[in-house]
Design a protein around this motif. Structure first.
Motif, mmCIF file in Angstrom:
data_model
loop_
_atom_site.group_PDB
_atom_site.id
_atom_site.type_symbol
_atom_site.label_atom_id
_atom_site.label_comp_id
_atom_site.label_asym_id
_atom_site.label_seq_id
_atom_site.Cartn_x
_atom_site.Cartn_y
_atom_site.Cartn_z
ATOM 1 N N CYS A 144 38.600 -11.088 -58.612
ATOM 2 C CA CYS A 144 37.761 -10.929 -58.158
ATOM 3 C C CYS A 144 37.059 -9.324 -57.353
ATOM 4 C CB CYS A 144 38.976 -11.233 -56.497
ATOM 5 S SG CYS A 144 38.079 -11.198 -54.842
ATOM 6 N N PRO A 145 36.020 -9.936 -57.070
ATOM 7 C CA PRO A 145 35.040 -8.373 -56.454
ATOM 8 C C PRO A 145 36.235 -7.987 -55.528
ATOM 9 C CG PRO A 145 33.296 -10.866 -55.917
ATOM 10 C CD PRO A 145 34.875 -10.984 -56.236
ATOM 11 N N ARG A 146 36.938 -8.453 -54.320
ATOM 12 C CA ARG A 146 37.536 -7.971 -53.148
ATOM 13 C C ARG A 146 38.417 -7.288 -53.388
ATOM 14 N NH1 ARG A 146 35.294 -9.685 -47.458
ATOM 15 N NH2 ARG A 146 32.926 -8.997 -48.335
ATOM 16 N N VAL A 178 42.964 -9.112 -51.443
ATOM 17 C CA VAL A 178 42.747 -11.447 -51.489
ATOM 18 C C VAL A 178 43.207 -11.338 -52.836
ATOM 19 C CG1 VAL A 178 40.186 -12.866 -52.068
ATOM 20 C CG2 VAL A 178 41.035 -10.172 -50.307
ATOM 21 N N PRO A 202 43.661 -14.556 -54.515
ATOM 22 C CA PRO A 202 43.468 -16.173 -55.113
ATOM 23 C C PRO A 202 44.683 -17.290 -56.081
ATOM 24 C CG PRO A 202 41.856 -15.510 -55.867
ATOM 25 C CD PRO A 202 42.209 -14.188 -55.069
ATOM 26 N N CYS A 236 38.548 -12.926 -48.409
ATOM 27 C CA CYS A 236 37.443 -13.678 -49.078
ATOM 28 C C CYS A 236 35.957 -14.052 -48.697
ATOM 29 C CB CYS A 236 38.242 -15.040 -49.656
ATOM 30 S SG CYS A 236 37.293 -16.069 -50.212
ATOM 31 N N CYS A 237 35.162 -13.513 -49.554
ATOM 32 C CA CYS A 237 34.248 -13.254 -49.185
ATOM 33 C C CYS A 237 33.084 -14.843 -49.395
ATOM 34 C CB CYS A 237 32.684 -12.209 -48.948
ATOM 35 S SG CYS A 237 32.694 -12.546 -51.314
ATOM 36 N N ALA A 238 34.257 -15.794 -50.242
ATOM 37 C CA ALA A 238 33.654 -17.318 -50.481
ATOM 38 C C ALA A 238 32.904 -17.221 -52.111
ATOM 39 C CB ALA A 238 32.667 -18.097 -49.885
ATOM 40 N N CYS A 239 32.294 -15.678 -52.385
ATOM 41 C CA CYS A 239 31.652 -15.556 -53.227
ATOM 42 C C CYS A 239 31.655 -16.650 -54.996
ATOM 43 C CB CYS A 239 31.834 -13.881 -54.017
ATOM 44 S SG CYS A 239 32.837 -14.098 -55.015
ATOM 45 N N GLY A 240 32.606 -17.464 -55.351
ATOM 46 C CA GLY A 240 32.728 -18.171 -55.719
ATOM 47 C C GLY A 240 32.809 -17.723 -56.906
ATOM 48 N N LEU A 241 33.420 -16.591 -57.522
ATOM 49 C CA LEU A 241 33.898 -16.121 -58.763
ATOM 50 C C LEU A 241 34.526 -16.519 -59.903
ATOM 51 C CD1 LEU A 241 31.741 -14.211 -60.011
ATOM 52 C CD2 LEU A 241 32.637 -12.583 -59.781
ATOM 53 N N CYS A 242 35.738 -16.626 -58.658
ATOM 54 C CA CYS A 242 37.088 -17.470 -58.992
ATOM 55 C C CYS A 242 37.327 -18.576 -59.857
ATOM 56 C CB CYS A 242 38.388 -17.013 -57.955
ATOM 57 S SG CYS A 242 37.686 -17.269 -56.681
ATOM 58 N N LYS A 293 38.680 -20.232 -54.853
ATOM 59 C CA LYS A 293 38.251 -20.184 -54.044
ATOM 60 C C LYS A 293 37.677 -21.258 -52.820
ATOM 61 C CE LYS A 293 33.877 -21.211 -51.523
ATOM 62 N NZ LYS A 293 33.307 -22.332 -51.445
ATOM 63 N N CYS A 313 40.704 -21.218 -51.151
ATOM 64 C CA CYS A 313 40.622 -19.448 -49.913
ATOM 65 C C CYS A 313 39.886 -20.811 -49.356
ATOM 66 C CB CYS A 313 40.114 -18.801 -50.907
ATOM 67 S SG CYS A 313 41.246 -17.752 -51.743
#
Ligand code: SF4
Ligand code: SF4
Length: 438
Positions: free
Chosen positions: A261-263, A270, A272, A296-302, A314, A317
């Motif tokens: 997770c980037p955050r 954060v 998840p 979480c910024c909802a980037c979707g990476l997870c 995501k 989250c």
């Protein structure tokens, strides 16, 4: 209100790269850094690259105007070094000024505000805060181009976007706001498959649609067409109940979702994998686990990259944030963020992300083309920005010119004016939109 703020307000300038936050508000701050976001990291979309390549001087004009309004000491452009032509064009346009560039790697999500502020200044936005808290304002390149046009008196009537994926001629072009997606696909030579869906403004953070009558807004970043049976469409279409059911039974708490997770890697709380626990602990504990989703910024990476089981952290989250809001609670991380020692090693290169998303075959240039779309009808949404919807100031039967204001803000509320994108006659005015036929 400053002259620039008035101009931006009257021309309806909003953030072109995200939620459409009205730009005039950003002129009313004083900051140390003006950070220009040219990072564009959604897979397959290259419209900011094309804009920087072809319209760098307009972007730099907009940056100068915003810098002077915000009294920013530094103005810095964040551009990926792999986009050499864009870097060259921006650097040529800022030559002789004290503006500079920060060259970014080709990773996802380098355009996230928290990431860009860190890359551009080494500062970390406080948990739950905004860039202003660390003396920064972040503005997307297309927004700055619109700022420069507004200074010259031109309202926002067109949107720059890419149409790509399963289309015959992927390209980037200006489209009148309110143009139907059907016309965008035709402008890209039509689709290469009869049965398809399309992601609006990105695979990772955009939404999936099948509605060809849906229309361009001031924040549409592009369309990515994929066959109906593509892995991403099948995944996205799964009902939420089934996402939760599968997550409850199949999550083995490996925590890869958190580790990538980037955050989390920037030092924010954060996690998840903890939020996934809430799926199995609905009677007690859910509220506690849900807190790990607040930032979480909802980037979707997870969901789309990290989880080896193809689960939906995501989306868990998203649900957790919704539940926290409903409960009227807000989790605030107490400790200052501390960058994870593995952050640099765990960044996700776009090439690997494309492979994981199974879209490598659709990676293509989307060269700028001056297509001059002339739709016979446009449907201009009253709400295409953050804040209040605009209020229609025209009636059925009125003749309007391109650029004429057709919707305005109510009082001093946050919002944006909207303008006709074509010459024509108002055919319908509803609570949601104004339709104009040429
Ligand atoms: S990566 Fe997938 S399986 Fe592992 S903890 Fe996260 S959701 Fe569960
Ligand atoms: S979507 Fe997943 S990876 Fe992205 S910030 Fe949220 S929890 Fe982290």
């Amino acid at each position: 209100m400053s002259t620039l703020a008035e101009q931006l307000k009257s021309c309806g300038v909003v953030g072109a790269g995200g939620a459409g936050f009205p730009t005039y508000v950003k002129t009313q701050t004083e900051v140390e850094y003006l950070l220009v976001n040219g990072a564009e990291c959604e897979p397959l979309l290259h419209k900011d690259y094309e804009l920087m390549k072809h319209c760098a001087s307009g972007i730099v004009q907009g940056a100068k105007a915003m810098r002077s309004a915000t009294r920013a000491r530094y103005a810095r452009f964040g551009v990926k070094s792999k986009n050499a032509a864009a870097v060259e064009a921006i650097q040529a346009s800022i030559a002789g000024t004290d503006m500079d560039t920060v060259l970014l790697g080709d990773f996802y999500p380098s355009g996230d505000e928290f990431e860009l502020v860190y890359s551009g200044t080494g500062r970390l936005i406080p948990p739950g805060g905004i860039p202003l808290a660390v003396g920064c304002v972040v503005i997307n390149v297309e927004t700055l181009y619109n700022v420069a046009r507004a200074v010259d008196g031109h309202p926002v009537t067109h949107k720059f976007l890419s149409v790509t994926g399963a289309v015959r001629k992927p390209k980037s072009f200006w489209a009148p706001v309110g143009t139907s997606f059907r016309e965008l696909l035709a402008a890209a030579g039509g689709t290469t498959t009869a049965d398809y869906g399309f992601f609006i403004s990105g695979i990772m953070m955009g939404r999936l649609s099948f509605d060809l009558d849906d229309v361009v807004t001031k924040t549409t970043g592009g369309l990515i067409v994929l066959p109906r049976d593509h892995y991403l469409i099948v995944r996205k279409e799964r009902p939420q109940q089934s996402m939760r059911r599968i997550g409850k039974s199949a999550c083995d708490q490996c925590s890869f979702c958190t580790e990538f997770c980037p955050r989390y890697l920037l030092g924010y709380d954060v996690q998840p994998h903890k939020v996934m626990r809430s799926l199995g602990f609905t009677a007690s504990g859910a509220a506690l686990w849900n807190q790990s989703a607040e930032l979480c910024c909802a980037c979707g990476l997870c969901t789309l990259y990290a989880c080896p089981e193809d689960l939906y952290p995501k989306e868990a989250c998203d649900q957790a944030k919704h539940d926290l809001r409903e409960a009227g609670t807000k989790y605030v991380q107490k400790n200052a963020p501390l960058v994870h020692p593995m952050k640099d090693s765990r960044r996700v290169p776009l090439a690997m992300l494309r492979r994981r998303l199974k879209v490598e075959d659709y990676e293509a240039e989307t060269p700028f083309e001056d297509v001059k779309l002339t739709p016979s009808r446009v449907r201009i949404l009253l709400k295409q920005h953050a804040g209040q919807a605009a209020v229609a100031v025209v009636r059925v039967g009125d003749r309007v010119r391109a650029g004429e204001r057709i919707g305005d803000l109510e009082g001093n509320r946050l919002g944006a004016a909207i303008h006709s994108s074509i010459d024509g006659t108002v055919k319908a005015v509803t609570d949601a939109a104004i339709e104009i036929a040429s």
